[in-house]
Scaffold this active site. Sequence first.
Site, mmCIF file in Angstrom:
data_model
loop_
_atom_site.group_PDB
_atom_site.id
_atom_site.type_symbol
_atom_site.label_atom_id
_atom_site.label_comp_id
_atom_site.label_asym_id
_atom_site.label_seq_id
_atom_site.Cartn_x
_atom_site.Cartn_y
_atom_site.Cartn_z
ATOM 1 N N GLU A 405 0.848 -1.197 0.000
ATOM 2 C CA GLU A 405 0.000 0.000 0.000
ATOM 3 C C GLU A 405 0.879 1.241 0.000
ATOM 4 O OE1 GLU A 405 -2.924 0.276 3.112
ATOM 5 O OE2 GLU A 405 -3.525 -1.830 2.917
ATOM 6 N N GLU A 461 -13.274 4.440 4.497
ATOM 7 C CA GLU A 461 -11.985 4.478 5.188
ATOM 8 C C GLU A 461 -12.154 4.336 6.702
ATOM 9 O OE1 GLU A 461 -8.904 4.291 4.267
ATOM 10 O OE2 GLU A 461 -9.331 4.221 2.110
#
Length: 516
Positions: A405, A461
Amino acid sequence: MAAAWLVVLLTVHRLLHLSGVSAVDRSQFPPDFLFGTSSSAYQVEGGYLEGNKGLSNWDVFTHKQGTIEDGSNGDTANDHYHRYMEDIELMHSLGVNSYRFSISWARILPKGRFGDVNPDGVAFYNALIDGLVQKGIQPFVTICHYDIPHELDERYGGWLSPEIQKDFSYFAEVCFKLFGDRIKFWTTFNQPNLSIKFSYMDGFYSPGRCSEPFGKCALGNSSIEPYVAGHNIILSHANAVSVYRNKYQGKQGGQIGIALSITWYEPFRNTTIDLLAVKRALSFGASWFLDPILLGDYPTEMREVLGQSLPKFTSKQKNRLQSTKLDFIGLNHYTTCYVKDCIFSPCEIDPVNADARVFSLYERDGVPIGKATGAPFFHDVPRGMEEAVTYYKQRYNNTPTYITENGYSQASNSNMTAKDFTNDTGRITYIQGYLISLASAIRKGADVRGYFVWSLLDDFEWNFGYTLRFGLYHVHYKTLKRTPKLSVDWYRKFLTGSLLRRKFRDESQLHKFNSY
C-alpha cells in the site's frame, strides 16, 4: 483530455524542476515487477447481507452510534459485489498487472468453523478471480483485512482468545483449497500492528475496546489486550503458513507472507533520547510482528518497556515460528514523522505510539516535515520510502518485499462534487516522488518486487467513513458512478513507459511552462 494531460505534464515538469529530482519511468523497475492497486473486502464490496453472507465485526461496529466520523457504514460501499466486472475493466484499462484484495471471512464462513462454507460467497470470489486472470491481472490476496465473523467475537471474544487460532487456520485452509490453484500471492493479515492498536488500545476500530488514559471505552484494557490480540495473530499466521507449506504450496506454487504498516521515523532533535525514541517506535511498529516471525521473538525494546504485559512464546511456538518463515514481506508505507522521547520528557498521549513511550510530530521549528495531505496524519515525505525499505532490508536479510500500500488522501465532505477531486495533481506528485524513492532503494540492492497504489477507488476508510478519498477513480456515493481522476492517466502512462516522453510540439508551450 489532451488539455487536461498538458496541465498534468506541465505541473509535474515544474515540480521536478523545482525539486531537482529526476523523472521516474517504468524502465527503472524490473520487467517482472508487479504494479497494481489495493483494496479490501469491507471497504469496497457492499452487499453486506447478500448471498447468505454472515455479519462481520465491522458490520456490527459501524451500526453503533458514534463509531464512524460521518455516521456511515460499508453496507453498500462501492457495491463492488455487483460491479466487480466493471472494476476489472477499469484495472485492465489502467494497465496494472496485479490487484490486491481481501476475502471477506464472513462471506465464506458466516459462522466461522462452527458453520458451513457458503457456496454463494465462494461463487463470488471465483468469479472475481477468474475475471482478473482472464484480463492478465495477477490476484494478490489478503486472507484477513480487519474483518472477522461477528460470531467469533460473540462466541469467545475474537482476537483476545487463543480459540481464534483454530478458526483462522480453518478459514485459511478453505481459501487455499478453493482458490489456491489461481492465487500465487497470499498475505495472511493486513497491517495488524496498526489495526490492533486502534481496536484494543484506542477503541477507534472494531470491537472498540480501550481504557484510560488511551480512551474512554465501556470495556477493555489498553495496557494488556493489544499484545494478547497481537500474540494470537502471530500464532495464527504461523499456523496458516504451516498449513500452506505442508499441504498446498508444493502443488499450487504460490507464496505466502504478511503485510505490515511502516511509518518511517526521524528524531525530533538529534539527541540520544530522541534517537532511542526512533528505535522504540520502529520496534513497536512492524517489528512487533516481523521479529517473532523472522527472528523468533519480540524486539528487546518491547520487552524492556512492557515487561510481563508482553506475552511469551513457548519453546514449541518458537519452533513453529522458525519453521514457517514467510516468503515475502508486504510493507504499507504512507508517511514519515518526527518522534520525541516520552520516557524522560512529559508528553501527551499519542494514539499510535504511546505504548512505545514516544510522541509523533509533523513539524519542527515551525517547518512541516512534508506537504500535508487530506489525512491529518499523512504528509508527503518521499525520502521515507527509501529509508524504510532500506531499514527492513538490513534488519531482515533482504527478504523479498512488496509495497502493498502507498497512496494519497483527499479530504471530502457531502458538499463537494466530482470536479473537486478529479484534478488530483497532489496525488500525482505524491506517487511520483515515492516511486522515485523506491527506485533508488532498488538500485541500491533492496529486493522489492511490486508496488500497489491505495487505492483503485475511493472507498470506506474505516473510522473516517467517506471523509477521505484515496482512489485513482472518484466514486459518487449516491449513484456509485466511477470517474477517472487525472492520476489515472498519469499511472497509465507511467505503466506504458510513455510518461514524460511526450514532446511539446508547440515550442511556445515550453516557453510558457518555463516562465510558469
